[in-house]
Design an enzyme around this catalytic site. Sequence first.
Site: not given
Length: 326
Positions: A113, A253, A283
């Site tokens: 990520c 994030h 996500n």
Amino acid sequence: MKYGKITGYGKALPKRILTNEEIATFVDTSDQWIQERTGIKQRHVVSEGEHCSTLATESAQKAMAHAGVTADELDLIIVATSSPDFLVPPVSSMVQDMLGAKTAGAFTTVVGCTGFVVGLIQADNFIRTGAYKNIVVVGVEVISRQLDWEDRNTCVLFGDGAAAVMVQASDEPCGVLSHVMGSDGSLYQSIIHPSGGTAVPATHETIDARQVYLKMNGREVFKFATGVIPKTMSELMEKSGKTFDDIKLLIPHQANARIIEYASSQMGLSNEKVFVNVQNYGNTSAASVPIAFAEALEAGLIEEGDLVALIAFGAGLTWAGALVHL
Ligand code: UT7
């Protein structure tokens, strides 16, 4: 001295939207649990014909068009992803071909990520050294194809998508003012595909044991994430000599709204200074920060001249932050 100015952005999302209610029809979960624990309401997932390469290409084309850059003018393509079309070749070369950028270099950055923020730092440095003038940086994931759709611990959390920014050499002081990159490989097992790499190649046995899908120790990553966001933020401030008051927006994030809320309260940041869109996308890993960045720009929450903090964390475990002067 040249600076890396962000001159364009664009996002690309799969057409199909998968709601919490729909997931609850095939896994033992509920819309209420998912929203309470994560803030997520829905996510986009790919259908036939949509791939990491096609989403990446579409977002890059939009960012280039927005900046008025043609494929012939591109020097470099950086694609951040952990879910490429194939393990080999690098998906960045497929994107280079689809863009028709015959004279551009291309590589893929694999940092979970954290990948897009790392890619942006790379682009900024290539421009500062004078090596390149026009770089497109893409964050893209097709995680839905890596999930175990029978595992409620992971399948409710993630989504697919892509977003890109165009970074161009500029004489005016702007771009990445300070950056942070970190890694704690002692926690590598916290987010892992146990089988399918070279340590444990996929076999009938590992497929039957469902070891070829993404596994995550959610609690461990939650603890890590809530600590690493404030730590990265204060390092960005220290390195740049800026304070929280100078920052227009923090774009963290988008893994879980609770992580963002907890970390923001630790830093004493008010809600309007922190961008959240996890409710719409889940996500999206390396795509999450650039999708959020594109949406913040589209909404007029940030504009040229503003200071924006981008902070990401994920597999590795890794983290990275960039304080960007737009
Ligand atoms: O981008 C990569 C970084 N990843 C992350 O940032 C993820 C970080 N972690 C998280 O966001 C959270 O830890 C989760 C959302 C994954 C889990 O939330 P939690 O509040 O930490 O829940 P938990 O792991 O403590 O689990 C609580 C309970 C468990 O049941 P028991 O053992 O208490 O009976 C789970 O089995 O919730 C259960 N559970 C679910 N129940 C309904 C886990 N997933 C689900 C589900 N639906 N989807």
